[in-house]
Design a protein around this motif. Structure first.
Motif, mmCIF file in Angstrom:
data_model
loop_
_atom_site.group_PDB
_atom_site.id
_atom_site.type_symbol
_atom_site.label_atom_id
_atom_site.label_comp_id
_atom_site.label_asym_id
_atom_site.label_seq_id
_atom_site.Cartn_x
_atom_site.Cartn_y
_atom_site.Cartn_z
ATOM 1 N N ILE A 1 14.075 23.069 -5.503
ATOM 2 C CA ILE A 1 14.472 24.378 -4.418
ATOM 3 C C ILE A 1 14.667 24.576 -3.104
ATOM 4 N N LYS A 2 15.693 24.557 -1.796
ATOM 5 C CA LYS A 2 15.610 24.929 -0.846
ATOM 6 C C LYS A 2 15.878 26.454 -0.352
ATOM 7 N N LEU A 3 14.804 27.250 -0.341
ATOM 8 C CA LEU A 3 15.135 28.293 0.297
ATOM 9 C C LEU A 3 15.456 28.666 1.342
ATOM 10 N N ALA A 4 16.360 29.078 2.538
ATOM 11 C CA ALA A 4 16.683 29.366 3.754
ATOM 12 C C ALA A 4 15.915 30.400 4.558
ATOM 13 N N PRO A 5 15.776 30.498 5.221
ATOM 14 C CA PRO A 5 14.429 31.913 6.170
ATOM 15 C C PRO A 5 14.868 32.750 5.357
ATOM 16 N N GLY A 6 13.469 33.464 4.538
ATOM 17 C CA GLY A 6 13.832 34.983 4.544
ATOM 18 C C GLY A 6 14.075 35.164 2.645
ATOM 19 N N GLU A 7 14.781 34.504 2.494
ATOM 20 C CA GLU A 7 15.063 34.036 0.933
ATOM 21 C C GLU A 7 14.168 34.504 0.094
ATOM 22 N N GLY A 8 12.754 33.578 0.590
ATOM 23 C CA GLY A 8 11.672 34.065 -0.503
ATOM 24 C C GLY A 8 11.426 35.799 -0.549
ATOM 25 N N LYS A 9 11.946 36.583 0.174
ATOM 26 C CA LYS A 9 11.630 37.861 0.099
ATOM 27 C C LYS A 9 12.388 38.620 -1.098
ATOM 28 N N THR A 10 13.261 37.682 -1.598
ATOM 29 C CA THR A 10 14.965 37.963 -2.472
ATOM 30 C C THR A 10 14.828 37.118 -3.535
ATOM 31 N N LYS A 11 14.562 36.205 -3.690
ATOM 32 C CA LYS A 11 14.234 35.394 -5.052
ATOM 33 C C LYS A 11 13.070 35.287 -5.484
ATOM 34 N N LEU A 12 13.173 35.602 -7.091
ATOM 35 C CA LEU A 12 12.219 36.019 -7.837
ATOM 36 C C LEU A 12 11.907 34.577 -8.048
ATOM 37 N N ALA A 13 10.181 35.235 -8.599
ATOM 38 C CA ALA A 13 10.051 34.255 -9.334
ATOM 39 C C ALA A 13 9.166 34.219 -10.463
ATOM 40 N N ALA B 1 10.106 42.928 -10.817
ATOM 41 C CA ALA B 1 11.432 41.519 -10.101
ATOM 42 C C ALA B 1 9.927 41.538 -9.282
ATOM 43 N N ILE B 2 9.143 40.492 -9.004
ATOM 44 C CA ILE B 2 8.119 39.558 -7.857
ATOM 45 C C ILE B 2 8.791 38.557 -7.335
ATOM 46 N N PRO B 3 9.130 38.637 -6.039
ATOM 47 C CA PRO B 3 9.785 37.409 -5.102
ATOM 48 C C PRO B 3 8.648 36.629 -4.672
ATOM 49 N N HIS B 4 9.064 34.995 -4.588
ATOM 50 C CA HIS B 4 7.795 34.316 -4.123
ATOM 51 C C HIS B 4 7.329 34.626 -3.453
ATOM 52 N N TYR B 5 7.989 35.818 -2.240
ATOM 53 C CA TYR B 5 7.276 36.423 -1.142
ATOM 54 C C TYR B 5 6.383 37.355 -1.573
ATOM 55 N N ALA B 6 6.023 37.878 -2.435
ATOM 56 C CA ALA B 6 5.185 39.042 -2.670
ATOM 57 C C ALA B 6 4.392 37.848 -3.133
ATOM 58 N N VAL B 7 4.146 37.314 -3.943
ATOM 59 C CA VAL B 7 2.623 36.598 -4.489
ATOM 60 C C VAL B 7 2.135 35.970 -3.705
ATOM 61 N N ILE B 8 2.972 34.855 -2.218
ATOM 62 C CA ILE B 8 2.638 33.551 -1.067
ATOM 63 C C ILE B 8 1.778 34.926 -0.200
ATOM 64 N N ALA B 9 2.090 36.445 -0.577
ATOM 65 C CA ALA B 9 2.164 37.168 0.941
ATOM 66 C C ALA B 9 0.282 37.879 -0.051
ATOM 67 N N ASN B 10 0.212 38.374 -0.757
ATOM 68 C CA ASN B 10 -0.420 38.796 -1.602
ATOM 69 C C ASN B 10 -2.328 37.728 -1.233
ATOM 70 N N VAL B 11 -1.757 36.774 -1.881
ATOM 71 C CA VAL B 11 -2.722 35.579 -1.413
ATOM 72 C C VAL B 11 -3.082 35.627 -0.195
ATOM 73 N N ILE B 12 -2.235 35.727 1.151
ATOM 74 C CA ILE B 12 -2.436 34.643 2.395
ATOM 75 C C ILE B 12 -3.616 36.663 3.009
ATOM 76 N N GLN B 13 -2.884 37.959 2.013
ATOM 77 C CA GLN B 13 -3.457 38.821 2.493
ATOM 78 C C GLN B 13 -4.808 38.405 1.863
ATOM 79 N N MET B 14 -4.793 38.576 0.762
ATOM 80 C CA MET B 14 -6.699 38.506 0.699
ATOM 81 C C MET B 14 -7.743 37.240 1.317
ATOM 82 N N ALA B 15 -6.885 36.472 0.997
ATOM 83 C CA ALA B 15 -7.617 35.503 2.132
ATOM 84 C C ALA B 15 -8.387 36.232 3.681
ATOM 85 N N ALA B 16 -6.983 36.471 4.267
ATOM 86 C CA ALA B 16 -7.502 36.867 5.405
ATOM 87 C C ALA B 16 -8.259 38.484 5.388
#
Length: 578
Positions: A184-196, A212-227
């Motif tokens: 899949i190819k997501l457009a800029p910003g689409e990860g915020k609404t595309k459900l994972a 309903a959890i989007p891809h962006y939420a999972v990725i964000a939480n991973v980066i937040q915890m890493a930072a």
């Protein structure tokens, strides 16, 4: 002070990739480099190690086969009905490569519970462990899903079901075939609404709902915890850094639970930690796993902490290698924390806080603390904002109590197909947690009480309304109210206050033994159809009337206080006998 923030910030969070692309195909400045010989996963029983190339290859093969066989693609839902397994992340990432959504179900579910999840999520394909195939079969038939749409995540035993495809078989099939799909190819910003994920939570009330959890939420939480934990920063000497590539964590938390799914599976792998995949929690076997694999990091829930502190077997194992420990899913008492310090003396110890609706973490023990402040759920992770809302609707300041509301890039979007529940919990990007907290001047979050009705049993959510609806099907019950009562091991357990139908009430009063048999019948009514952590371990108490307000709403708090008195009386009785 009306809003609380973390002082830390995050690097940019990509919003045009899936979780599979983020973990398998890209690099991020918060991610440490992992040398080729450090495994991503370790199979607990066999010691088999699985690295990046194998995971990536297996993910591709499975995605190719799922698309070729069933046409799995955009927004189709794949349900995983299995305990932890080394191919669990492979199934998730293969589905995500196809644009499909994953719904992870508790393998201990009874048939009706699985039916509810399959129906609400509108699952199309079910990946089941062979040990639970009978429940899966019954559920898919009830939901009119073809039994051809069941795949086994592991090979069955010699006398097990042999007419189903397995994940390994599909992977080989997919790797041997020409490509049938495009990632899949997501457009800029689409990860915020595309459900994972459609992850199930009871929210504040009622039956489990699909978050309903989007891809962006999972990725964000991973980066937040890493930072937050400075995973890729040389902030101290190598031997003192909290997370280092090559460290080893016990993956015993269930992957179907948001804690195990996001924190253990996605974040720890991102950090370069090798994850020991443990299918089932058995305490003594768990201790053996810690010893066998030289585990350095533990992520547990309070019921497991109780065993570490009190089970005699813990004294027979060397736990000195444990460098980092965190407890989540329910509050850990200061008293238990003090005992834990003695059991794992070389570890940094703290707590975290989060929920399914926040895609796991909003707070954790900071890097600056070796032992977290007693009773604290840690401090807000980067890019997370909190409000503490008092009963009158005004915003609380430092050390004032109120309901915790949070917002940040990791928030889920809604409850799927449930507008009423969504309006109650999700408001203008904010999540109402249902937990009463206070935040200190040092930024520590202290959970004071739970405003929502949902109980936490061993870290799992149990909605009283679900049990009450089921109990009312019992022929002898006229009315019922379920509350949680304190339990040293489980945190709390359900207790049912029951008003009996007239004939049953007369029988119970006339014959105490008959009343005891009736209580057993009511307890069995639940244990026959509900997963074990929903059982009425707190017991059954007969009551003349269930207290309600003029509009008919259960006065649950009154019965909660009464339940505490009953438990205290039982405790005194046991002590007097001893």
């Amino acid at each position: 002070m009306t809003e609380f923030h973390s002082d830390l910030s995050c690097p940019p969070i990509p919003d045009d990739v899936s979780t599979a692309q983020f973990l398998l195909d890209s690099h991020h400045p918060t991610r440490p480099l992992r040398s080729g010989n450090i495994p991503w996963l370790i199979e607990d029983k066999t010691g088999r190690t699985i690295g990046y190339e194998e995971l990536r290859s297996r993910t591709y093969g499975l995605a190719n086969a799922m698309h070729a066989r069933w046409g799995i693609g955009n927004d189709d839902v794949v349900c995983i009905f299995s305990p932890n397994h080394v191919d669990y992340p492979v199934v998730i990432w293969a589905a995500h490569r196809l644009g499909a959504i994953v719904s992870c179900a508790n393998p201990a579910y009874m048939m009706d519970e699985l039916v509810h999840q399959l129906a609400v999520s509108k699952s199309f394909l079910v990946i089941s462990h062979p040990d639970f195939i009978d429940t899966a079969l019954a559920a898919v038939r009830r939901c009119n899903i073809s039994t051809d749409n069941i795949v086994l995540i592991d090979s069955p035993a010699a006398d097990g079901p042999i007419h189903f495809s397995t994940v390994s078989h599909l992977i080989l099939e997919g790797l041997a075939s020409s490509a049938s799909f495009l990632d899949i190819k997501l457009a800029p910003g689409e990860g915020k609404t595309k459900l994972a994920f459609l992850s199930f939570s009871s929210g504040t009330t009622g039956k489990p709902k699909a978050v309903a959890i989007p891809h962006y939420a999972v990725i964000a939480n991973v980066i937040q915890m890493a930072a937050y934990h400075k995973v890729n920063e040389p902030y101290t000497t190598w031997d003192k850094r909290r997370f280092r590539p090559g460290d080893i964590a016990a993956g015993v938390l269930p992957f179907f639970h948001i804690y195990g799914l996001v924190v253990n599976m996605h974040w720890l792998i991102f950090c370069g930690i090798s994850l020991v995949v443990i299918p089932k929690f058995n305490f003594v076997e768990f201790l053996k796993s810690i010893d066998r694999h030289k585990v350095t990091h533990l992520f547990l829930v309070p019921s497991q902490v109780v065993l570490l502190c009190k089970h005699p077997a813990a004294k027979n194992f060397d736990l000195s290698r444990i460098r980092f420990f965190i407890s989540g899913a329910a509050p850990l008492s200061p008293e238990l924390t003090q005992q834990l310090i003695k059991v794992i003396p070389n570890a940094s110890i703290g707590q975290g806080y989060g929920m399914t609706e926040t895609c796991a973490t909003i707070s954790m023990i900071p890097v600056s603390q070796h032992i977290g402040t007693f009773g604290s759920a840690g401090q807000l992770i980067p890019e997370t904002t909190a409000r503490v809302v008092k009963a009158d609707g005004t915003l609380a300041g430092y050390d004032e109590e109120g309901e915790l509301h949070v917002t940040g890039p990791q928030m889920a979007l809604r409850y799927t197909n449930n507008e009423e529940a969504t309006r109650e919990t999700f408001r203008d990007g904010w999540v109402r947690t249902g937990d009463q907290v206070k935040i200190s001047r040092s930024g520590e979050i202290f959970v004071v009480d739970r405003l929502k009705e949902v109980m936490k049993v061993r870290g799992f959510q149990v909605a009283p309304a679900e049990l009450e609806g089921h109990l009312l099907l019992h022929p002898d019950i006229a009315d019922v109210c379920v509350v949680g009562v304190p339990d040293e091991y489980s945190g709390e357990v359900p207790l049912a206050f029951v008003t009996l139908e007239q004939r049953a009430a007369q029988k119970a009063k006339a014959n105490p033994e008959g009343g005891d048999e009736l209580k057993k019948s009511i307890i069995k009514h639940v244990s026959d159809t509900k997963v074990h952590y929903k059982w009425l371990k707190g017991g059954v108490e007969f009551i003349d009337t269930i207290p309600k307000n003029p509009s008919g709403k259960l006065l649950r708090r009154h019965l909660r206080d009464k339940a505490k008195e009953i438990v205290a009386k039982r405790t005194r009785s046991v002590k007097s006998k001893l």
